[in-house]
Motif scaffolding. Structure first.
Motif, PDB file in Angstrom:
ATOM      1  N   VAL A   1       0.832  -1.196   0.000  1.00 21.40           N
ATOM      2  CA  VAL A   1       0.000   0.000   0.000  1.00 21.40           C
ATOM      3  C   VAL A   1       0.868   1.248   0.000  1.00 21.40           C
ATOM      4  N   TYR A   2       2.141   1.090   0.405  1.00 21.15           N
ATOM      5  CA  TYR A   2       3.050   2.230   0.429  1.00 21.15           C
ATOM      6  C   TYR A   2       3.901   2.333  -0.837  1.00 21.15           C
ATOM      7  N   ALA A   3       3.638   1.486  -1.813  1.00 20.56           N
ATOM      8  CA  ALA A   3       4.328   1.626  -3.086  1.00 20.56           C
ATOM      9  C   ALA A   3       3.863   2.912  -3.772  1.00 20.56           C
ATOM     10  N   ASP A   4       4.781   3.634  -4.369  1.00 20.59           N
ATOM     11  CA  ASP A   4       4.464   4.915  -5.020  1.00 20.59           C
ATOM     12  C   ASP A   4       3.763   4.646  -6.342  1.00 20.59           C
ATOM     13  N   SER A   5       2.489   5.009  -6.422  1.00 20.94           N
ATOM     14  CA  SER A   5       1.694   4.723  -7.624  1.00 20.94           C
ATOM     15  C   SER A   5       1.719   5.868  -8.629  1.00 20.94           C
ATOM     16  N   ARG A   6       2.421   6.947  -8.331  1.00 19.86           N
ATOM     17  CA  ARG A   6       2.498   8.052  -9.280  1.00 19.86           C
ATOM     18  C   ARG A   6       3.318   7.647 -10.510  1.00 19.86           C
ATOM     19  N   PRO A   7       3.043   8.249 -11.652  1.00 17.85           N
ATOM     20  CA  PRO A   7       3.893   7.981 -12.823  1.00 17.85           C
ATOM     21  C   PRO A   7       5.355   8.278 -12.503  1.00 17.85           C
ATOM     22  N   VAL A   8       6.249   7.465 -13.046  1.00 18.91           N
ATOM     23  CA  VAL A   8       7.675   7.579 -12.724  1.00 18.91           C
ATOM     24  C   VAL A   8       8.214   8.960 -13.077  1.00 18.91           C
ATOM     25  N   LEU A   9       7.712   9.540 -14.154  1.00 17.08           N
ATOM     26  CA  LEU A   9       8.201  10.856 -14.567  1.00 17.08           C
ATOM     27  C   LEU A   9       7.864  11.915 -13.520  1.00 17.08           C
ATOM     28  N   ILE A  10       6.672  11.814 -12.931  1.00 12.63           N
ATOM     29  CA  ILE A  10       6.287  12.762 -11.883  1.00 12.63           C
ATOM     30  C   ILE A  10       7.134  12.535 -10.642  1.00 12.63           C
TER      31      ILE A  10
END
Length: 703
Positions: A576-585
């Motif tokens: 649940v703490y994995a960063d789900s934002r696009p890698v570029l952001i």
């Protein structure tokens, strides 16, 4: 059967169970928690095959995460002093005992366990084996002393109530079996907040002075992720502060939790003929009881959201109905600014009060400094329950600007009549009464409920001022002071009083905002100082960083410990703490940092004499442009970079995040790249989740 928690508990561990016994009470049943099921039972005899692990101060509770349950035990407790002869302790160290002998590792489980351990380690928690510190002395005087300690606890301030659920359900026989009174001594209620006890004197009159602040377990959380009120009427950052004076306090020295059976009551002997006398005064603080929030956007001043007052009337009615039941008349002191962004909160509060009371009568006072120095809203005749609300607005900002903090005393002119009518609690412990029951001589029938935006800094200044005023009155009534004298006339006691209230400000502020309180130089010294203003600037900067980038996990820890979030039993899926934002952001802050590093390096690095100048200048110029664009992008899409709570993300955060992400997709420079990368990530994530599902099925079959 003991009605009080055991002072000495031994833990015995085996592969099949944990067993808890009290060596000073050998006839008491053994509490057994089976492994790995977590089933609880009492055993009359000793259990074979278990070895003694350690001696503990008590069981804090049992919590279930995704894969396992953990018994949280208090391994170290620090004596803080005595109240009415009863020792009070602070939780210093704890240990989490897993029910599984071989733990299964999961990224979510490990992260949640780390959050909980850090939360328990940092939380100021207090308990007593023999006095109910979750209740004021006035409520204690009205409670049934024949009931176990945990049953007498105030549910609002029984901080570990949720993680004690398994033990309490076993004790009450909820859904399976009958009552199990033998479990009572293993249930230890804990208070979260601030507690200081000091032996002091004014002149030649010795007494014990104490200050207790109890934080409510309802709507607990951090500054910007817990605001306003919920539908049940619970407000954020609600604290009850009790200021206590104990006269004829002939208690003994400190004692540990290893006391024998003679100390099991927790009482120390007093001198006959001089009955112990307790005087206490209670104040409350809490967020403005309407639906409102402040939304982090990385700007220093968050975006303010306030829903219509009409939607919150019933919830506010529940809140004040409870307050009136518990405290009587409520004097609602509001300290928010009358101009700027805080004005909307002020107007919403006043509209709520006008809606709740019948025939509201309003008076305002102004002067050359302020168009609205004070405002009072109340009713002349009480026709209904809500008419016991008395609203007082005080323009704290204008009245105290220019370091004129002494002008906060002007608020006393508005409150003096209510303070006199509301009185304070006074009780006597009669000689020969072994139960410690108090004979009530006077009761507090009103409370001052103070708030500013955060219920931290301005609030504590006013509460300490009211505490000093009521303390002077109490000591005059007791004959320690003469009419016309003040407790602040004694410099030694005044220093103790100021520092105790400043400590209170720091503790309440730390648990909510992550830093010590502002304006504590005035509370500690009586003067607003330049050094104090510099310290306030540092605290404000630290609050900004913590509230935007560190408070998300802290809010998750609150939600876990207090039961606002229940972990699912399934382990399928990524952390649940994995960063789900696009890698570029995700990469843009690193691009900004790299650009600034290159710029600084080039400015402070000596250039070779024969090197070309223009290529370096062009490269630095490019780095400047990249850094400026990166900074502009982060500021423009700030909600993408706030560290939001992951377990119970606020609805306004979800909406704002999606809006910011949509705007990012429309960015002329990186928008197309983000869209393309997001499509590839979705395909990869779907494939990964499918593979993880097959792996999970195989793991379950193996187990």
């Amino acid at each position: 059967m003991s009605l009080q928690p055991f002072r000495d508990v031994n833990v015995h561990a085996s592969t099949s169970h944990y067993a808890f016994t009290s060596p000073s009470t050998p006839n008491a049943p053994t509490l057994v928690i089976d492994r790995p099921s977590g089933d609880i039972r009492l055993n009359d005899g000793s259990l074979l095959g278990a070895k003694r692990v350690s001696s503990i101060a008590g069981i804090l509770g049992i919590i279930k995460l995704k894969l396992d349950k953990y018994v949280i035990v208090i391994t170290k407790a620090q004596p803080m002093g005595r109240l009415q002869g009863h020792m009070v302790y602070r939780v210093v160290a704890t240990e989490f005992l897993p029910l599984r002998e071989r733990s299964l590792h999961d990224p979510n489980e490990d992260k949640l366990l780390t959050l909980l351990k850090q939360f328990v380690r940092n939380g100021p928690m207090y308990f007593s084996y023999s006095i109910d510190i979750t209740n004021t002395f006035q409520r204690q005087a009205e409670s049934d002393l024949s009931r176990p300690l945990w049953q007498r606890a105030d549910d609002r301030f029984f901080w570990n109530r949720f993680i004690q659920t398994d033990l309490i359900d076993f004790r009450t026989g909820s859904g399976r079996g009958g009552q199990q009174p033998g479990a009572d001594p293993y249930i230890l209620p804990v208070m979260f907040g601030m507690l200081r006890i000091a032996a002091t004197k004014i002149g030649s009159a010795p007494f014990t002075f104490a200050l207790l602040t109890r934080r409510s377990r309802y709507r607990g959380g951090t500054r910007y992720f817990s605001r306003g009120m919920d539908e049940q009427g619970h407000v954020s950052n609600y604290n009850e502060t009790e200021q206590v004076v104990i006269l004829n306090d002939h208690t003994g020295g400190p004692g540990g939790f290893m006391g024998g059976s003679g100390m099991q009551s927790g009482k120390s002997g007093g001198l006959a003929g001089n009955e112990l006398q307790i005087m206490s005064y209670v104040q409350t603080r809490g967020s403005v009881p309407v639906y409102w929030a402040e939304v982090n956007t990385l700007k220093y001043i968050p975006k303010l959201q306030i829903r219509g007052v009409d939607t919150a009337v019933e919830a506010a009615r529940r809140h004040f109905d409870e307050q009136i039941t518990l405290y009587g008349e409520n004097y609602l002191v509001n300290l928010v600014n009358q101009k700027g962004r805080e004005e909307r909160v002020k107007k919403a509060y006043e509209q709520m009060v006008r809606t709740l009371i019948s025939s509201p009568s309003e008076t305002s006072e102004s002067d050359r400094f302020s168009n609205e120095k004070t405002t009072s809203i109340s009713t002349r005749e009480q026709h209904q329950r809500m008419d016991r609300l008395h609203y007082i607005y005080f323009d704290f900002h204008n009245e105290t600007k220019g370091l004129k903090w002494h002008r906060a005393q002007l608020l006393l002119d508005q409150l003096s009549e209510g303070l006199m009518k509301g009185s304070y609690f006074r009780g006597l412990e009669m000689p020969g009464d072994s139960t410690g029951a108090l004979e009530v001589r006077s009761q507090q029938t009103a409370v001052v409920r103070t708030n500013c935006m955060d219920c931290l800094d301005r609030t504590n200044v006013v509460q300490s001022m009211l505490g000093r005023w009521i303390l002077t009155r109490q000591l005059i009534d007791a004959g320690i002071l003469q009419p016309g004298q003040s407790c602040s006339d004694d410099p030694v006691f005044e220093d103790l009083f100021r520092n105790m209230w400043a400590d209170n400000a720091d503790v309440v502020s730390n648990s909510y905002s992550g830093t010590g309180a502002l304006k504590t130089d005035f509370t500690r010294t009586g003067n607003r100082t330049r050094a104090g203003m510099v310290q306030d600037f540092r605290n404000s900067a630290t609050r900004y960083v913590k509230n935007n980038f560190l408070d998300g996990p802290r809010q998750d820890a609150f939600d876990l410990f207090l039961g606002a979030y229940l972990p699912p039993t399934s382990v399928v899926g990524s952390s649940v703490y994995a960063d789900s934002r696009p890698v570029l952001i995700q990469s843009i802050p690193y691009v900004l940092a790299a650009s600034l590093f290159i710029i600084i390096l080039s400015l402070f690095t000596r250039r070779a004499p024969d090197s070309a100048v223009w290529p370096i200048r062009l490269f630095i110029g490019l780095c400047f442009a990249i850094a400026a664009w990166s900074l502009q992008f982060i500021i423009a899409h700030g909600m993408l970079y706030v560290n939001w709570p992951k377990l119970r993300t606020p609805p306004f955060a979800v909406e704002g995040y999606q809006e910011a992400l949509t705007r990012a997709h429309k960015d002329m420079i990186v928008g197309p790249l983000i869209t393309a990368a997001s499509s590839r990530e979705k395909k990869t994530r779907h494939s990964s989740i499918t593979r993880m599902g097959y792996m999970e099925e195989g793991k379950k079959r193996i187990e």
